[in-house]
Design an enzyme around this catalytic site. Structure first.
Site, PDB file in Angstrom:
ATOM      1  N   ARG A  63      -0.396  85.718  29.237  1.00  0.00           N
ATOM      2  CA  ARG A  63      -1.404  86.091  28.243  1.00  0.00           C
ATOM      3  C   ARG A  63      -2.777  86.082  28.918  1.00  0.00           C
ATOM      4  NH1 ARG A  63      -4.797  83.688  24.412  1.00  0.00           N
ATOM      5  NH2 ARG A  63      -4.828  84.713  22.363  1.00  0.00           N
ATOM      6  N   LYS A 103      -9.840  79.794  31.062  1.00  0.00           N
ATOM      7  CA  LYS A 103      -9.954  78.542  30.311  1.00  0.00           C
ATOM      8  C   LYS A 103     -10.800  77.497  31.026  1.00  0.00           C
ATOM      9  CE  LYS A 103      -6.130  79.006  27.142  1.00  0.00           C
ATOM     10  NZ  LYS A 103      -4.878  78.449  26.591  1.00  0.00           N
TER      11      LYS A 103
END
Length: 288
Positions: free
Chosen positions: A252, A218
């Site tokens: 995840r 991210k």
């Protein structure tokens, strides 16, 4: 955790591999848009150690547009069908109740809603399927607007309270607590400082339900390291282990094999701390 065809004890963290069946996701958009490639990648991730696969047909990167219900289903359903025999729980990442209903009818084991089941029809969809797992994620705003100017008075308290309210709403609708995990939504309507505070406070959030963390590749990692998205694996692993050390139970990720290796080493060290091996010399010294 009860999750469709599977039950996960969650005495240790499990890996959820990501498959984005989209042309525009921030990390792997277009890479698995082809159905066969997506299915092959799913089997590969299971072989590498993924216990769950999260299939997404809509990009939720900042500023992403909505493809619509039918386009999302056209992307997801063939991959869902192709992975049923892979030996992993199949989660679908969607915020649309119509998509939820269709994929649950097609055999999905879990619904991962970035909208946190704010839509009553989404609550109805999962309450009508008493075995499916449910991931409640926090997001401030929508994918189109969430990063415009996110603000909180106290981010951990506000996100925790919001998740607690959604968990109570799901339980009131008949969804058992054993089916629910919560996700603080790293990068979804948060600044870098907000994200860091939430990861540092996973233990506080985990007091109400098992925590799922998705920080793989991210932008917060790029902000910290200066690395582009395809060079953020070390940073992803560091953030993942920080979350696991604080109690995150579902991780995840895009890079399953590397995550499995990092978790294996970390867990071995933690186990050694609980049950240290004593050398023969030390044992002999005790007897004398």
């Amino acid at each position: 955790m009860n999750c469709g065809r599977f039950v996960f004890p969650l005495d240790r963290s499990i890996i959820m591999g990501v498959i984005n069946v989209t042309p525009d996701s921030f990390s792997d958009g277009g890479q698995y848009f082809d159905v066969k490639r997506a299915i092959d990648h799913g089997f590969q991730m299971v072989d590498q150690g993924a216990a769950m696969i999260d299939i997404g047909g809509e990009s939720t990167r900042p500023g992403a547009s909505d493809p619509g219900v039918q386009a999302e289903l056209d992307r997801i359903l063939p991959v869902l069908e192709g992975l049923k025999s892979a030996g992993a729980a199949l989660s679908v990442d969607t915020r649309k109740p119509q998509v939820m209903q269709a994929v649950l009818a097609a055999g999905a084991d879990m619904i991962n809603d970035v909208n946190g089941f704010r839509d009553p029809a989404a609550v109805d969809a999962v309450s009508a399927h008493p075995a499916c797992g449910v991931c409640v994620m926090h997001m401030q705003g929508t994918p189109e607007t969430m990063q415009a100017d996110p603000r909180y008075a106290e981010v951990v308290a506000e996100v925790g309270d919001w998740l607690s309210d959604r968990v109570r709403a799901l339980i009131a609708a008949g969804v058992s607590r054993s089916r629910i995990v919560i996700d603080p939504g790293i990068g979804f309507g948060k600044t870098l400082d907000h994200n860091l505070s939430l990861i540092a406070s996973v233990a506080r959030l985990a007091a109400q339900a098992p925590v799922l963390i998705g920080v793989s590749r991210k932008s917060m990692l790029g902000a910290l390291t200066g690395r582009p998205v395809d060079q953020r694996l070390p940073a992803s692993l560091a953030a993942m282990l920080a979350a696991v050390a604080r109690g995150a139970r579902v991780i995840r990720v895009h890079d399953v094999a590397q995550t499995r290796d990092a978790l294996t080493v970390w867990e071995a060290i933690e186990q050694a701390a609980v049950h240290p091996v004593r050398s023969p010399l030390a044992i002999g010294a005790d007897k004398s």
